[in-house]
Design a protein around this motif. Sequence first.
Motif, PDB file in Angstrom:
ATOM      1  N   THR A 265       0.826  -1.207   0.000  1.00  0.00           N
ATOM      2  CA  THR A 265       0.000   0.000   0.000  1.00  0.00           C
ATOM      3  C   THR A 265       0.861   1.258   0.000  1.00  0.00           C
ATOM      4  O   THR A 265       0.630   2.206  -0.750  1.00  0.00           O
ATOM      5  CB  THR A 265      -0.935  -0.001   1.224  1.00  0.00           C
ATOM      6  N   SER A 267       3.905   1.534  -1.011  1.00  0.00           N
ATOM      7  CA  SER A 267       4.629   1.668  -2.275  1.00  0.00           C
ATOM      8  C   SER A 267       3.761   2.365  -3.304  1.00  0.00           C
ATOM      9  O   SER A 267       4.256   3.093  -4.170  1.00  0.00           O
ATOM     10  CB  SER A 267       5.074   0.299  -2.788  1.00  0.00           C
ATOM     11  N   ARG A 268       2.429   2.161  -3.232  1.00  0.00           N
ATOM     12  CA  ARG A 268       1.509   2.840  -4.144  1.00  0.00           C
ATOM     13  C   ARG A 268       1.276   4.300  -3.729  1.00  0.00           C
ATOM     14  O   ARG A 268       1.103   5.179  -4.569  1.00  0.00           O
ATOM     15  CB  ARG A 268       0.165   2.112  -4.181  1.00  0.00           C
ATOM     16  N   ARG A 368      -1.924  10.919  -5.280  1.00  0.00           N
ATOM     17  CA  ARG A 368      -2.204   9.492  -5.366  1.00  0.00           C
ATOM     18  C   ARG A 368      -3.342   9.113  -4.430  1.00  0.00           C
ATOM     19  O   ARG A 368      -3.349   9.522  -3.257  1.00  0.00           O
ATOM     20  CB  ARG A 368      -0.973   8.658  -5.002  1.00  0.00           C
ATOM     21  N   VAL A 370      -5.236   5.720  -2.922  1.00  0.00           N
ATOM     22  CA  VAL A 370      -5.132   4.273  -2.758  1.00  0.00           C
ATOM     23  C   VAL A 370      -6.271   3.810  -1.852  1.00  0.00           C
ATOM     24  O   VAL A 370      -6.493   4.389  -0.783  1.00  0.00           O
ATOM     25  CB  VAL A 370      -3.770   3.859  -2.153  1.00  0.00           C
ATOM     26  N   ASP A 392      -4.524   1.480 -11.261  1.00  0.00           N
ATOM     27  CA  ASP A 392      -3.911   0.150 -11.157  1.00  0.00           C
ATOM     28  C   ASP A 392      -4.707  -0.656 -10.145  1.00  0.00           C
ATOM     29  O   ASP A 392      -4.979  -0.192  -9.026  1.00  0.00           O
ATOM     30  CB  ASP A 392      -2.447   0.294 -10.700  1.00  0.00           C
ATOM     31  N   SER A 420      -5.107   1.795  -6.921  1.00  0.00           N
ATOM     32  CA  SER A 420      -4.316   3.015  -6.809  1.00  0.00           C
ATOM     33  C   SER A 420      -4.426   3.779  -8.121  1.00  0.00           C
ATOM     34  O   SER A 420      -4.447   3.195  -9.205  1.00  0.00           O
ATOM     35  CB  SER A 420      -2.853   2.684  -6.505  1.00  0.00           C
TER      36      SER A 420
END
Length: 423
Positions: A265, A267-268, A368, A370, A392, A420
């Motif tokens: 998570t 990393s996104r 971003r 998520v 994604d 994400s």
Amino acid sequence: MPADLVTVVGVGADGWHGLSPAARAAVESAEVLMGSPRQLALVPPDLGVADDSGDVGAPSPTDVPGRVAGRVRVAWPSPLSEALPGLLQEHRGRRICVLASGDPTFHGIGTTLTRLLGADAVRVIPHPSSVSLACARLGWPQDRVQVVSLVGHPVERVHPHIQPGRQLLVLSWGAHTPAEVAELLVARGYGSSQLTVLEQLGGPSERVRTTRASEWSDDTNALNVIGVLCQSDADAVLLPTVPGLPDDAYESDGQLTKREVRAVTLSRLAPVPGQLLWDVGGGAGSIAIEWSRHHPTCRAIAIERDPDRAKRLDRNATALGVELAVVHGAAPAALDGLQSPDAIFIGGGATAAGMFDACWNALRPGGRLVVNGVTLETESLIAQWYGAVGGDLIRLDVQRASPVGTMTGWRPAMPVTIWSVTK
């Protein structure tokens, strides 16, 4: 010196005699001298000229060029941040000189004044910082040292920086700080660390003492810096700043994004220094906390509607060395008025009416979003938004080995859908 220019002069523990000619001239020509009571006391009341022996004479103000009669000395009130604009306005049009400790732009008033007035209105005359002096005494390279300021912050702020072999310089908040740092190191399993307390650096009363953190027990002068060479004990738990801390690092009632899912998570979410995260449905706070541990300038706001969880989240943040803004309330209504974020994580309450719309509209361009889902209802909403704006979409299955009778088998956790998207 123009009357509308504020000059900031760095002063060391060696006081007036350690100032450069330019720094002395700035102080002597000022009509208003501002600083803490300790800093003001380092400047002679008459600003006499020192002879070669270091004695200060007492000529009248008219005897020395640039000397100002009737100079006003202003000691900082508390809290300073609220009073500073008013003080500057009160003395506007007069030559103001502000006294600071060491380098004024290093965790100092110079940075505050520049932010408030603009760089063109502030002139800074630095003195060697406490970090420069400490590294000179310890023989440490400044470019490899991690500096942690505890001025106005809890001692737990050191936690993310306690790593094997790391060199830390801790800026103290008073005489009590060395003992607090030593106690924290012992509790973390770093009692073997070399602890050096440097007092009154650069002054006539300078003192440097080194011992193991577990053995520190001495009294300390309030003006001190702490050097720590981190050495872990055999039983120390490693808590790195990369995503995916052990689940047992958190106090939780079960509302916790598990370790492997948390790493994916984050990393996104892509933590970036200086950026702000909203952790919506914060639970134990693991996402917001690990975002903030990535870099000291990463900021996070955790939104949690359950009062007990909000308190627990705050405790977790303190224990792991970060400062979060915790908003107690139910999203999306609780999001109103918050600073626009660079990233948003929705870990709880995703099915609340208007949640996706509110978060998407609040997100900065390039930000971003998520969303993690484990229920069909959340997955249905994710699928709708994925179809509308792309992004994604993955599903993460984690299985852990556990005993099956006398043998070992795999036990799966609930699969997690992770969507994400960048706005």
